[in-house]
Write a protein that holds these residues in place. Structure first.
Motif, PDB file in Angstrom:
ATOM      1  N   GLY A   1       0.833  -1.207   0.000  1.00 18.89           N
ATOM      2  CA  GLY A   1       0.000   0.000   0.000  1.00 18.89           C
ATOM      3  C   GLY A   1       0.859   1.245   0.000  1.00 18.89           C
ATOM      4  N   VAL A   2       0.377   2.297  -0.659  1.00 13.84           N
ATOM      5  CA  VAL A   2       1.218   3.502  -0.791  1.00 13.84           C
ATOM      6  C   VAL A   2       0.549   4.775  -0.247  1.00 13.84           C
ATOM      7  CG1 VAL A   2       2.617   2.566  -2.668  1.00 13.84           C
ATOM      8  CG2 VAL A   2       0.564   3.882  -3.233  1.00 13.84           C
ATOM      9  N   PHE A   3      -0.419   4.619   0.665  1.00 13.13           N
ATOM     10  CA  PHE A   3      -0.993   5.792   1.333  1.00 13.13           C
ATOM     11  C   PHE A   3       0.110   6.486   2.122  1.00 13.13           C
ATOM     12  CE2 PHE A   3      -3.737   7.211   5.164  1.00 13.13           C
ATOM     13  CZ  PHE A   3      -4.062   8.419   4.575  1.00 13.13           C
TER      14      PHE A   3
ATOM     15  N   ASP B   1      -1.415  -1.067  -4.157  1.00 18.38           N
ATOM     16  CA  ASP B   1      -2.686  -0.393  -3.851  1.00 18.38           C
ATOM     17  C   ASP B   1      -2.433   1.108  -3.715  1.00 18.38           C
ATOM     18  OD1 ASP B   1      -5.640  -0.947  -2.617  1.00 18.38           O
ATOM     19  OD2 ASP B   1      -4.672   0.744  -1.608  1.00 18.38           O
TER      20      ASP B   1
ATOM     21  N   TYR C   1      -3.962   9.937  -3.276  1.00 17.40           N
ATOM     22  CA  TYR C   1      -2.639   9.817  -2.657  1.00 17.40           C
ATOM     23  C   TYR C   1      -1.606  10.697  -3.373  1.00 17.40           C
ATOM     24  CZ  TYR C   1      -4.615   5.541  -0.501  1.00 17.40           C
ATOM     25  OH  TYR C   1      -5.402   4.626   0.160  1.00 17.40           O
TER      26      TYR C   1
ATOM     27  N   SER D   1     -14.947   0.722  -1.139  1.00 11.17           N
ATOM     28  CA  SER D   1     -14.097   0.848   0.035  1.00 11.17           C
ATOM     29  C   SER D   1     -14.864   1.619   1.102  1.00 11.17           C
ATOM     30  CB  SER D   1     -12.809   1.591  -0.346  1.00 11.17           C
ATOM     31  OG  SER D   1     -11.968   1.736   0.780  1.00 11.17           O
ATOM     32  N   ASN D   2     -14.707   1.192   2.305  1.00  2.71           N
ATOM     33  CA  ASN D   2     -15.329   1.858   3.461  1.00  2.71           C
ATOM     34  C   ASN D   2     -16.853   1.773   3.425  1.00  2.71           C
ATOM     35  OD1 ASN D   2     -12.835   2.902   4.714  1.00  2.71           O
ATOM     36  ND2 ASN D   2     -12.658   4.019   2.784  1.00  2.71           N
TER      37      ASN D   2
ATOM     38  N   GLN E   1     -12.906  -2.733   0.635  1.00  4.53           N
ATOM     39  CA  GLN E   1     -11.640  -2.446   1.331  1.00  4.53           C
ATOM     40  C   GLN E   1     -11.951  -1.585   2.555  1.00  4.53           C
ATOM     41  OE1 GLN E   1      -7.834   0.375   0.482  1.00  4.53           O
ATOM     42  NE2 GLN E   1      -8.080  -1.233  -1.042  1.00  4.53           N
TER      43      GLN E   1
ATOM     44  N   TRP F   1      -7.476  -2.305   5.088  1.00  5.95           N
ATOM     45  CA  TRP F   1      -6.550  -1.160   5.130  1.00  5.95           C
ATOM     46  C   TRP F   1      -6.166  -0.879   6.577  1.00  5.95           C
ATOM     47  CZ3 TRP F   1      -7.783   3.242   7.797  1.00  5.95           C
ATOM     48  CH2 TRP F   1      -9.079   3.762   7.786  1.00  5.95           C
ATOM     49  N   GLY F   2      -4.985  -0.250   6.736  1.00  3.32           N
ATOM     50  CA  GLY F   2      -4.499  -0.054   8.107  1.00  3.32           C
ATOM     51  C   GLY F   2      -4.274  -1.362   8.822  1.00  3.32           C
ATOM     52  N   PRO F   3      -3.744  -2.381   8.128  1.00  6.19           N
ATOM     53  CA  PRO F   3      -3.635  -3.705   8.767  1.00  6.19           C
ATOM     54  C   PRO F   3      -2.755  -3.691  10.013  1.00  6.19           C
ATOM     55  CG  PRO F   3      -2.297  -3.620   6.770  1.00  6.19           C
ATOM     56  CD  PRO F   3      -3.146  -2.378   6.774  1.00  6.19           C
ATOM     57  N   LEU F   4      -1.799  -2.757  10.043  1.00 13.31           N
ATOM     58  CA  LEU F   4      -0.921  -2.656  11.214  1.00 13.31           C
ATOM     59  C   LEU F   4      -1.405  -1.540  12.141  1.00 13.31           C
ATOM     60  CD1 LEU F   4       2.462  -3.050   9.270  1.00 13.31           C
ATOM     61  CD2 LEU F   4       1.146  -4.824  10.453  1.00 13.31           C
TER      62      LEU F   4
ATOM     63  N   GLN G   1      -1.988   1.340  11.308  1.00 12.19           N
ATOM     64  CA  GLN G   1      -1.286   2.549  10.852  1.00 12.19           C
ATOM     65  C   GLN G   1      -0.185   2.959  11.832  1.00 12.19           C
ATOM     66  OE1 GLN G   1      -4.498   5.419  10.018  1.00 12.19           O
ATOM     67  NE2 GLN G   1      -4.413   4.767   7.868  1.00 12.19           N
TER      68      GLN G   1
ATOM     69  N   LYS H   1       1.825  -0.928   4.405  1.00  8.98           N
ATOM     70  CA  LYS H   1       2.638   0.151   3.831  1.00  8.98           C
ATOM     71  C   LYS H   1       3.889   0.348   4.679  1.00  8.98           C
ATOM     72  CE  LYS H   1       3.882   4.636   4.415  1.00  8.98           C
ATOM     73  NZ  LYS H   1       4.257   5.379   5.639  1.00  8.98           N
TER      74      LYS H   1
ATOM     75  N   GLU I   1      10.608  -7.112   5.313  1.00  9.37           N
ATOM     76  CA  GLU I   1      10.068  -7.840   6.491  1.00  9.37           C
ATOM     77  C   GLU I   1       8.581  -8.171   6.305  1.00  9.37           C
ATOM     78  OE1 GLU I   1      10.769  -5.700  10.195  1.00  9.37           O
ATOM     79  OE2 GLU I   1       8.803  -6.314  10.944  1.00  9.37           O
ATOM     80  N   ASN I   2       7.825  -7.191   5.810  1.00  8.33           N
ATOM     81  CA  ASN I   2       6.371  -7.380   5.703  1.00  8.33           C
ATOM     82  C   ASN I   2       5.999  -8.372   4.596  1.00  8.33           C
ATOM     83  OD1 ASN I   2       6.207  -5.467   7.711  1.00  8.33           O
ATOM     84  ND2 ASN I   2       5.535  -3.798   6.387  1.00  8.33           N
TER      85      ASN I   2
HETATM   86  P1  NAD Z   1      -0.630   0.257   7.856  1.00 13.84           P
HETATM   87  O1  NAD Z   1      -1.431  -0.396   8.907  1.00 13.84           O
HETATM   88  O2  NAD Z   1      -0.101  -0.528   6.713  1.00 13.84           O
HETATM   89  O3  NAD Z   1       0.500   1.009   8.645  1.00 13.84           O
HETATM   90  C1  NAD Z   1       1.632   1.562   8.039  1.00 13.84           C
HETATM   91  C2  NAD Z   1       2.526   2.046   9.177  1.00 13.84           C
HETATM   92  O4  NAD Z   1       2.843   0.942  10.021  1.00 13.84           O
HETATM   93  C3  NAD Z   1       3.865   2.571   8.687  1.00 13.84           C
HETATM   94  O5  NAD Z   1       3.782   3.924   8.340  1.00 13.84           O
HETATM   95  C4  NAD Z   1       4.746   2.340   9.904  1.00 13.84           C
HETATM   96  O6  NAD Z   1       4.524   3.352  10.871  1.00 13.84           O
HETATM   97  C5  NAD Z   1       4.171   1.045  10.451  1.00 13.84           C
HETATM   98  N1  NAD Z   1       4.909  -0.169   9.959  1.00 13.84           N
HETATM   99  C6  NAD Z   1       4.939  -0.688   8.712  1.00 13.84           C
HETATM  100  N2  NAD Z   1       5.684  -1.795   8.677  1.00 13.84           N
HETATM  101  C7  NAD Z   1       6.130  -1.994   9.936  1.00 13.84           C
HETATM  102  C8  NAD Z   1       6.952  -2.977  10.526  1.00 13.84           C
HETATM  103  N3  NAD Z   1       7.442  -4.001   9.825  1.00 13.84           N
HETATM  104  N4  NAD Z   1       7.211  -2.867  11.844  1.00 13.84           N
HETATM  105  C9  NAD Z   1       6.710  -1.847  12.584  1.00 13.84           C
HETATM  106  N5  NAD Z   1       5.916  -0.889  12.076  1.00 13.84           N
HETATM  107  C10 NAD Z   1       5.636  -0.960  10.758  1.00 13.84           C
HETATM  108  O7  NAD Z   1      -1.506   1.519   7.340  1.00 13.84           O
HETATM  109  P2  NAD Z   1      -1.941   2.115   5.957  1.00 13.84           P
HETATM  110  O8  NAD Z   1      -0.780   2.509   5.131  1.00 13.84           O
HETATM  111  O9  NAD Z   1      -2.936   3.138   6.273  1.00 13.84           O
HETATM  112  O10 NAD Z   1      -2.705   0.904   5.258  1.00 13.84           O
HETATM  113  C11 NAD Z   1      -2.153   0.086   4.224  1.00 13.84           C
HETATM  114  C12 NAD Z   1      -2.670   0.516   2.882  1.00 13.84           C
HETATM  115  O11 NAD Z   1      -4.112   0.481   2.866  1.00 13.84           O
HETATM  116  C13 NAD Z   1      -2.386   1.979   2.509  1.00 13.84           C
HETATM  117  O12 NAD Z   1      -1.046   2.197   2.187  1.00 13.84           O
HETATM  118  C14 NAD Z   1      -3.359   2.187   1.396  1.00 13.84           C
HETATM  119  O13 NAD Z   1      -2.913   1.568   0.208  1.00 13.84           O
HETATM  120  C15 NAD Z   1      -4.584   1.475   1.957  1.00 13.84           C
HETATM  121  N6  NAD Z   1      -5.501   2.407   2.663  1.00 13.84           N
HETATM  122  C16 NAD Z   1      -6.756   2.564   2.174  1.00 13.84           C
HETATM  123  C17 NAD Z   1      -7.655   3.387   2.815  1.00 13.84           C
HETATM  124  C18 NAD Z   1      -9.033   3.513   2.256  1.00 13.84           C
HETATM  125  O14 NAD Z   1      -9.783   4.391   2.701  1.00 13.84           O
HETATM  126  N7  NAD Z   1      -9.413   2.702   1.300  1.00 13.84           N
HETATM  127  C19 NAD Z   1      -7.295   4.093   3.968  1.00 13.84           C
HETATM  128  C20 NAD Z   1      -6.008   3.915   4.457  1.00 13.84           C
HETATM  129  C21 NAD Z   1      -5.129   3.065   3.818  1.00 13.84           C
END
Ligand code: NAD
Length: 276
Positions: free
Chosen positions: A20-22, A45, A50, A139-140, A161, A187-190, A192, A232, A241-242
């Protein structure tokens, strides 16, 4: 490393793990997506909003990877919702990406206050029929918004999504989507990075047991439930790693312990009230 693929309800296949590239800086996107492609990711994604579709496109072009080995998702921004505005918006995204089609095009947010998502969804179906995107999704979307799409158009989204991580597991929505063949993308699997995964005992214990990192454990928790996930990172080590999550498997007990972290804790906006 072989990433499992999921077959969508329209027959197209999507790599279950992507990138993901948000909030990836547009000026750095070409290099960062290039690193992700080098690490093995084949699913990217992005979204018009973005501001980094050009960088994604340049990274794809310079990678030399055949187009049919890549899966590219982009999204229609809220201000472009409508019967006649969706097509020019997708054409502009394709221009920026340097592609003649995307693999998946999504309505980014429902924006119920605008009340245009049903006509927008019909427009997306036409874009799919015209070959500008292979698959279409949303999405959402909540259960109520999905139900309205089904009732008023009969066109079933390939994916929805949504925000999804251990503290916000979206069980009710997933239970609704599953029999309809609507795949869940997280989205936001970690989370964020907004809550400390390592501080969660269930995650830390599983990480220690498998010699894995907390992020790897949480990505496995998604994968083992059939969820499509694209973490992301802008850091090369974390990008690698991811993606390195296929050498271990969480046990049923570990999965259940992480399931127990669900507490309705969003890290992002509520789709019913978001007005951006
Ligand atoms: P994410 O949960 O992927 O979190 C990313 C953050 O997690 C990084 O900035 C960093 O702080 C941390 N991280 C990443 N790898 C890590 C690691 N190995 N160890 C420790 N910390 C780590 O959040 P995201 O980017 O919001 O979500 C993933 C993707 O989902 C986005 O990039 C985008 O493509 C999509 N997204 C979509 C929506 C939507 O409304 N559809 C909203 C947000 C994100």
């Amino acid at each position: 490393m072989t990433v499992p693929h999921i077959t969508l309800n329209d027959g197209h296949r999507i790599p279950q793990l992507g990138f993901g590239v948000f909030r990836v800086d547009p000026a750095e996107t070409e290099r960062i997506v290039g690193e992700a492609l080098e690490a093995g990711y084949r699913h990217i994604d992005t979204a018009a909003v973005y501001g980094n579709e050009e960088g994604v496109g340049r990274a794809i072009a310079s990678s030399g990877i055949p187009r049919d080995e890549l899966f590219v998702t982009t999204k229609l921004w809220n201000s472009e919702q409508g019967r006649d505005t969706a097509r020019p918006a997708l054409e502009a995204s394709l221009e920026r990406l340097g592609l003649d089609h995307v693999d998946l095009y999504l309505i980014h947010w429902p924006r119920p206050d605008l009340d245009r998502y049903v006509e927008t969804w019909q427009a997306l179906a036409s874009l799919r029929d015209a070959g500008l995107t292979r698959s279409i999704g949303v999405s959402n979307f909540t259960i109520a918004y999905l139900q309205r799409l089904l009732d008023e158009t009969g066109v079933v989204p390939a994916v929805n999504q949504v925000e999804l991580h251990p503290a916000f597991a979206q069980r009710e929505l997933r239970a609704f989507q599953e029999p309809l063949g609507i795949h869940t993308e997280a989205w936001g699997p970690l989370g964020q990075g907004k809550y400390d995964l390592l501080a969660e005992k269930a995650v830390a214990d599983a990480a220690a047991a498998h010699g894995a990192t907390p992020a790897q454990v949480v990505i496995r928790w998604h994968l083992q439930q059939g969820i499509i996930v694209f973490p992301k990172s802008s850091t090369r080590d974390r990008i690698v790693e991811n993606f390195d999550v296929f050498g271990f498997e969480l046990t049923d007990a570990e999965m259940a312990a992480i399931d127990g972290l669900d507490r309705g804790q969003r890290v992002g906006a509520d789709p019913e009230t978001a007005t951006f």
